[in-house]
Design an enzyme around this catalytic site. Sequence first.
Site, mmCIF file in Angstrom:
data_model
loop_
_atom_site.group_PDB
_atom_site.id
_atom_site.type_symbol
_atom_site.label_atom_id
_atom_site.label_comp_id
_atom_site.label_asym_id
_atom_site.label_seq_id
_atom_site.Cartn_x
_atom_site.Cartn_y
_atom_site.Cartn_z
ATOM 1 N N SER A 10 0.852 -1.201 0.000
ATOM 2 C CA SER A 10 0.000 0.000 0.000
ATOM 3 C C SER A 10 0.877 1.237 0.000
ATOM 4 C CB SER A 10 -0.888 0.022 1.244
ATOM 5 O OG SER A 10 -1.415 1.330 1.408
ATOM 6 N N HIS A 35 -1.073 -1.157 -4.377
ATOM 7 C CA HIS A 35 -2.382 -0.897 -3.764
ATOM 8 C C HIS A 35 -2.517 0.582 -3.416
ATOM 9 C CE1 HIS A 35 -5.993 -2.166 -1.502
ATOM 10 N NE2 HIS A 35 -5.638 -1.247 -0.619
ATOM 11 N N ASP A 37 -4.744 3.304 -1.422
ATOM 12 C CA ASP A 37 -5.768 3.553 -0.402
ATOM 13 C C ASP A 37 -6.270 4.972 -0.590
ATOM 14 O OD1 ASP A 37 -5.980 1.144 1.131
ATOM 15 O OD2 ASP A 37 -3.930 1.510 1.803
ATOM 16 N N MET A 39 -8.662 7.940 0.137
ATOM 17 C CA MET A 39 -9.488 8.395 1.269
ATOM 18 C C MET A 39 -9.965 9.816 1.009
ATOM 19 S SD MET A 39 -7.002 7.118 4.302
ATOM 20 C CE MET A 39 -6.419 5.425 4.387
ATOM 21 N N HIS A 69 -8.388 0.880 -3.846
ATOM 22 C CA HIS A 69 -9.483 0.741 -2.877
ATOM 23 C C HIS A 69 -10.041 2.135 -2.597
ATOM 24 C CE1 HIS A 69 -10.939 -0.254 1.472
ATOM 25 N NE2 HIS A 69 -11.940 0.002 0.643
ATOM 26 N N MET A 71 -11.970 4.296 -0.508
ATOM 27 C CA MET A 71 -12.615 4.506 0.808
ATOM 28 C C MET A 71 -13.283 5.864 0.729
ATOM 29 S SD MET A 71 -9.678 3.086 3.312
ATOM 30 C CE MET A 71 -8.448 2.837 2.063
ATOM 31 N N MET A 140 -11.442 -5.922 5.508
ATOM 32 C CA MET A 140 -10.605 -4.974 6.255
ATOM 33 C C MET A 140 -10.314 -5.569 7.639
ATOM 34 S SD MET A 140 -9.798 -2.405 4.372
ATOM 35 C CE MET A 140 -8.998 -1.433 5.647
ATOM 36 N N ASP A 180 -6.393 -6.392 4.512
ATOM 37 C CA ASP A 180 -5.672 -5.113 4.596
ATOM 38 C C ASP A 180 -5.784 -4.560 6.010
ATOM 39 O OD1 ASP A 180 -4.569 -2.617 4.280
ATOM 40 O OD2 ASP A 180 -6.047 -1.893 2.848
#
Length: 238
Positions: A10, A35, A37, A39, A69, A71, A140, A180
């Site tokens: 990540s 990966h 993340d 947000m 991903h 979020m 998660m 993760d």
Amino acid sequence: MSQEIVISPSILSADFARLGEDVTRVIAAGADRIHFDVMDNNYVPNLSFGAPICKALRDYGISAPIDVHLMTNEVERLARYFKEAGANHITFSYEAITHTDRTINLIKELGLSVGIAINPGTPVELLYPVLEQLDLVLIMTVNPGFGGQKFLPYTLAKIEALRQELKRQNLLGKVEIQVDGGVNADTIRVLAHAGATNFVAGSAIFDAEDYAQVITNLRELAIEHESPDYVDLSFRGE
Ligand SMILES: O=C(CO)[C@@H](O)[C@H](O)COP(=O)(O)O
């Protein structure tokens, strides 16, 4: 070992000031996918980065698969931006959207593979009706929003239940189980044994001096402790 083990660093824990170099290093060290993340400081209480970072890494020459991903809220719009920026895969957070089936289809229509993530407190059974439509389920193992948190052991029961349900639906090995949060050399054994085959790790990799040593060690531990269900997938007749 018959199920591929995937190690996905990540970049949340990477050196943002030298991101191209750092990602190049982690791929050379054996990472399978990168990966992201993402947000939005709305769905989760933190802000990270968006599609321009994906495009910048592609322009820099990074060709490894990019697994995003989200979020975030506004999944459909962001999925389009990430597709245009060169991403290969989108996972959205189950709790952030209303129309699961519609969102899955929209991402597939963009030509991307698709996954759904669930938070630690969300029952995995909610995903059973749509498993067949997915490429990946992300369990998660920490509450989303921050790197460097401690793995929550009660999430193991959900990984096991998912593995068994995938087997029941004849989808084991077709839908990846990704985990993760707090993935490291101590936790990967039980995660692999429960059924995870795709491991996102941020701080365990990027905080280390020698990325190759960490990635090789994680992969070997995952192979060694892999669930026996994966050892022979010939029951599927493939
Ligand atoms: O995605 C999140 C939190 O939302 C993180 O879990 C990172 O993706 C991984 O961080 P480490 O726990 O491996 O440092």
